[in-house]
Write a protein that holds these residues in place. Structure first.
Motif, PDB file in Angstrom:
ATOM      1  N   ASN A 149       0.810  -1.221   0.000  1.00  0.00           N
ATOM      2  CA  ASN A 149       0.000   0.000   0.000  1.00  0.00           C
ATOM      3  C   ASN A 149       0.846   1.275   0.000  1.00  0.00           C
ATOM      4  O   ASN A 149       0.321   2.357  -0.195  1.00  0.00           O
ATOM      5  N   GLN A 150       2.143   1.160   0.211  1.00  0.00           N
ATOM      6  CA  GLN A 150       2.997   2.338   0.200  1.00  0.00           C
ATOM      7  C   GLN A 150       3.734   2.494  -1.135  1.00  0.00           C
ATOM      8  O   GLN A 150       4.478   3.458  -1.317  1.00  0.00           O
ATOM      9  N   SER A 151       3.548   1.534  -2.026  1.00  0.00           N
ATOM     10  CA  SER A 151       4.344   1.574  -3.250  1.00  0.00           C
ATOM     11  C   SER A 151       3.571   1.253  -4.528  1.00  0.00           C
ATOM     12  O   SER A 151       3.775   1.899  -5.550  1.00  0.00           O
ATOM     13  N   ASN A 168       2.909  -8.052   9.652  1.00  0.00           N
ATOM     14  CA  ASN A 168       3.869  -6.986   9.933  1.00  0.00           C
ATOM     15  C   ASN A 168       3.636  -6.429  11.330  1.00  0.00           C
ATOM     16  O   ASN A 168       2.504  -6.097  11.691  1.00  0.00           O
ATOM     17  N   GLU A 169       4.692  -6.341  12.126  1.00  0.00           N
ATOM     18  CA  GLU A 169       4.642  -5.673  13.440  1.00  0.00           C
ATOM     19  C   GLU A 169       3.379  -6.008  14.220  1.00  0.00           C
ATOM     20  O   GLU A 169       2.632  -5.125  14.664  1.00  0.00           O
ATOM     21  N   ILE A 170       3.171  -7.280  14.411  1.00  0.00           N
ATOM     22  CA  ILE A 170       1.940  -7.756  15.047  1.00  0.00           C
ATOM     23  C   ILE A 170       1.758  -7.156  16.442  1.00  0.00           C
ATOM     24  O   ILE A 170       0.647  -6.897  16.896  1.00  0.00           O
ATOM     25  N   SER A 196       5.344   7.454   3.151  1.00  0.00           N
ATOM     26  CA  SER A 196       5.500   7.169   4.582  1.00  0.00           C
ATOM     27  C   SER A 196       4.186   6.659   5.161  1.00  0.00           C
ATOM     28  O   SER A 196       3.116   7.204   4.871  1.00  0.00           O
ATOM     29  N   MET A 197       4.294   5.629   5.956  1.00  0.00           N
ATOM     30  CA  MET A 197       3.085   5.054   6.560  1.00  0.00           C
ATOM     31  C   MET A 197       2.450   6.035   7.542  1.00  0.00           C
ATOM     32  O   MET A 197       1.254   6.279   7.512  1.00  0.00           O
ATOM     33  N   SER A 198       3.269   6.627   8.408  1.00  0.00           N
ATOM     34  CA  SER A 198       2.690   7.450   9.468  1.00  0.00           C
ATOM     35  C   SER A 198       2.172   8.785   8.946  1.00  0.00           C
ATOM     36  O   SER A 198       1.086   9.220   9.315  1.00  0.00           O
ATOM     37  N   THR A 199       2.930   9.427   8.078  1.00  0.00           N
ATOM     38  CA  THR A 199       2.541  10.778   7.681  1.00  0.00           C
ATOM     39  C   THR A 199       1.985  10.866   6.257  1.00  0.00           C
ATOM     40  O   THR A 199       1.420  11.885   5.875  1.00  0.00           O
ATOM     41  N   ARG A 225      12.023  10.300   3.218  1.00  0.00           N
ATOM     42  CA  ARG A 225      12.573   9.302   2.294  1.00  0.00           C
ATOM     43  C   ARG A 225      13.568   8.370   2.982  1.00  0.00           C
ATOM     44  O   ARG A 225      14.353   8.814   3.806  1.00  0.00           O
ATOM     45  N   TYR A 226      13.527   7.108   2.587  1.00  0.00           N
ATOM     46  CA  TYR A 226      14.434   6.103   3.145  1.00  0.00           C
ATOM     47  C   TYR A 226      15.360   5.504   2.088  1.00  0.00           C
ATOM     48  O   TYR A 226      16.292   4.787   2.410  1.00  0.00           O
ATOM     49  N   GLY A 227      15.069   5.762   0.802  1.00  0.00           N
ATOM     50  CA  GLY A 227      15.620   4.935  -0.260  1.00  0.00           C
ATOM     51  C   GLY A 227      17.062   5.165  -0.655  1.00  0.00           C
ATOM     52  O   GLY A 227      17.669   6.195  -0.376  1.00  0.00           O
TER      53      GLY A 227
HETATM   54  C1  BG6 Z   1       7.277   0.396   9.987  1.00  0.00           C
HETATM   55  C2  BG6 Z   1       6.167  -0.021   9.069  1.00  0.00           C
HETATM   56  O1  BG6 Z   1       6.919   0.239  11.249  1.00  0.00           O
HETATM   57  O2  BG6 Z   1       7.714   1.702   9.871  1.00  0.00           O
HETATM   58  C3  BG6 Z   1       6.336   0.556   7.679  1.00  0.00           C
HETATM   59  O3  BG6 Z   1       6.136  -1.430   8.985  1.00  0.00           O
HETATM   60  C4  BG6 Z   1       6.674   2.021   7.782  1.00  0.00           C
HETATM   61  O4  BG6 Z   1       5.186   0.318   6.926  1.00  0.00           O
HETATM   62  C5  BG6 Z   1       7.969   2.152   8.565  1.00  0.00           C
HETATM   63  O5  BG6 Z   1       6.786   2.650   6.558  1.00  0.00           O
HETATM   64  C6  BG6 Z   1       8.508   3.542   8.641  1.00  0.00           C
HETATM   65  O6  BG6 Z   1       7.514   4.400   9.083  1.00  0.00           O
HETATM   66  P1  BG6 Z   1       7.134   5.717   8.287  1.00  0.00           P
HETATM   67  O7  BG6 Z   1       5.992   6.238   9.009  1.00  0.00           O
HETATM   68  O8  BG6 Z   1       8.324   6.582   8.323  1.00  0.00           O
HETATM   69  O9  BG6 Z   1       6.796   5.261   6.916  1.00  0.00           O
END
Ligand code: BG6
Length: 488
Positions: A15-17, A196-198, A441-444, A450-452
């Motif tokens: 869902n993020q990509s 994921n992260e249960i 980003s999942m949270s925002t 960016r992480y890539g």
């Molecule tokens: C993880 C999630 O906890 O954190 C990812 O599994 C998420 O989906 C990642 O993207 C980083 O968090 P964020 O909010 O910076 O995307």
């Protein structure tokens, strides 16, 4: 020294990509109704109320639709999941770049609603199956092992509306989904993650200023129990269909530190580990609830629906692998906190010994070694770090390069600590850097977080060409992989 066949790679989630949110038979998921946001302005869900008026509701634990309202896509709103980074159409080019970096493994998730659009159909959606087959075959071309997450923060919206994980019936639909994917992708996928992260189901209840009462805890622990049972079923079904399958559980790995040496802080810290980390890890890895569960349930008058068959299933569905995400550590204290820092999953006191990212995430490489050693002692299972990285703003220089030395430094520092953990006996078999290509980003919901190793030309409002550009860290990571972690 890392093992010779150490699995270096990267990770993303559907869902993020993927984007393609309504193509080829995919059903909607809740995240498709989620707006963008920022650290200051939280993401919202868009709805139409019973009078037909458009509106937005916040995403909090136990978000409930107002009576008669429906989730709805509204005009003139940017929904980050709708196009994502268009991985759905560009996966061949992206995988080629991963191969160029030398990836041995690539973590991605399957969108359940591509396989079963509403979750309750008898027959799967063939187009969804074909898509993932194509992706896995493409990875195979480059000898990259897929690592597949079955549930990454999503499920078909229809199941969500039927109560999601609060409803025991969801397990039945999940079983059908996982049986389909294990059968369809047999021989193409060997490494799997169930959820994921249960542990976030309970671990995050009282973060971000949320308060939780007994009812909230009751719901969260019950949902988590059904997820544990579903995870155990996935392990059993996966092994039954192909004994070569290696199936892991996944934990959001946040080491908690005591704020002081006040015995109350020491106890709070221990109990936070138990509730947020070990409770889930023990059920996944040992197949039974730990002794301290009774204390946790009693604290909030929780009474769970657990059948004797569930207990058998948990025992028979022990995971093969412990996997976790690691971004930061957190400080807990019983004393008044004047300087609160709150990252995604942690909201505690500022640690004066650490620095923090722009989003408030503690930079703590040693915490990774600490976590690895604690987990290794507790479970003695193979371990994989399936998320780690630095969310940061990147800028394009005038010659179209991105000099992300800060990211290289972050990853280098963490890999150094991983190496020490391995030397100390941790059975670490792989590492997938999070968001190896920039994603939402999942949270925002931002793209600017960016992480890539690969830059994607897109901004927080959805503008940009989606062009991919290698960052400085691309060649750095390539060397890390080539040298099996020796050239850092
Ligand atoms: C993880 C999630 O906890 O954190 C990812 O599994 C998420 O989906 C990642 O993207 C980083 O968090 P964020 O909010 O910076 O995307």
């Amino acid at each position: 020294m890392f093992k010779d066949n150490f699995l270096w790679g990267g990770a993303i989630a559907a869902n993020q990509s993927e984007g393609a949110w309504n193509l080829d038979g995919k059903g909607p998921i809740l995240l498709d109704f989620r707006t963008g946001g920022s650290k200051k302005n939280p993401r919202m869900l868009t709805i139409i109320d019973k009078e037909g008026n458009p509106g937005k509701i916040p995403i909090t634990r136990g978000t409930r639709l107002p009576d008669g309202a429906q989730y709805s896509i509204l005009e003139n709103i940017y929904y980050p999941s709708h196009e994502g980074i268009d991985f759905y159409h560009r996966y061949k080019d992206d995988i080629k770049l991963f191969a160029e970096m030398g990836f041995k493994i690539f973590r991605l998730s399957i969108c359940w609603a591509r396989i079963y659009p509403t979750g309750v159909e008898d027959k799967p959606n063939q187009e969804g199956i074909n898509y993932y087959k194509d992706v896995f075959n493409e990875l195979k071309k480059y000898n990259i092992e897929p690592l597949v997450t079955l549930v990454h923060s999503e499920m078909p919206l229809h199941l969500e509306e039927l109560g999601g994980w609060s409803n025991r019936e969801t397990i039945k639909h999940f079983d059908r989904y996982v049986r389909t994917v294990f059968e369809e992708f047999k021989g193409l996928v060997k490494y799997w993650i169930t959820f994921n992260e249960i542990n976030n189901e309970v671990g995050m209840l009282e973060m971000f200023g949320n308060t939780a009462n007994d009812e909230t805890y009751q719901t969260a622990y019950q949902k988590l129990h059904y997820e544990f049972v579903a995870s155990a079923h996935a392990v059993k079904i996966g092994h039954e269909i192909d004994e070569k399958n290696i199936i892991g559980g996944m934990i959001c790995g946040i080491p908690h530190y005591p704020g002081s040496n006040d015995p109350d802080d020491i106890l709070l810290c221990r109990y936070t580990w138990e509730k947020a980390i070990f409770y889930s890890g023990d059920v996944l890895c040992k197949g039974e609830y730990p002794v301290f569960s009774k204390r946790l349930w009693k604290e909030h008058n929780v009474v769970l629906d657990i059948t004797s068959q569930d207990l058998i299933d948990l025992k028979e569905g022990i995971v093969d692998l412990y996997t976790f995400s690691y971004y930061m550590t957190n400080v807990v204290t019983t004393h008044e906190v004047t300087d609160v820092v709150s990252g995604n999953f942690a909201a505690g006191a500022r640690n004066p010994y650490l620095k923090y990212s722009d989003w408030g995430w503690a930079y703590d490489p040693k915490g990774l070694r600490y976590y690895l050693e604690v987990i290794n002692d507790r479970y003695q299972k193979p371990v994989m770090i399936t998320e780690n990285g630095l969310g940061a703003k990147d800028s394009l220089d005038s010659d179209n390069t991105i000099n992300d030395d800060y990211r290289i430094e972050y990853l280098r520092d963490h890999i150094i600590e991983m190496k020490k953990a391995v030397e100390n006996g941790v059975n670490l078999i792989g590492y997938t850097a999070w968001g190896c290509i920039d994603i939402v980003s999942m949270s925002t919901g931002q793209m600017s977080k960016r992480y890539g190793f690969i830059y994607v030309d897109r901004d927080d409002e959805g503008a940009g060409t989606l062009k991919r550009i290698k960052k400085k860290s691309f060649n750095w990571y390539k060397k890390v992989i080539e040298s099996n972690g020796n050239k850092l």
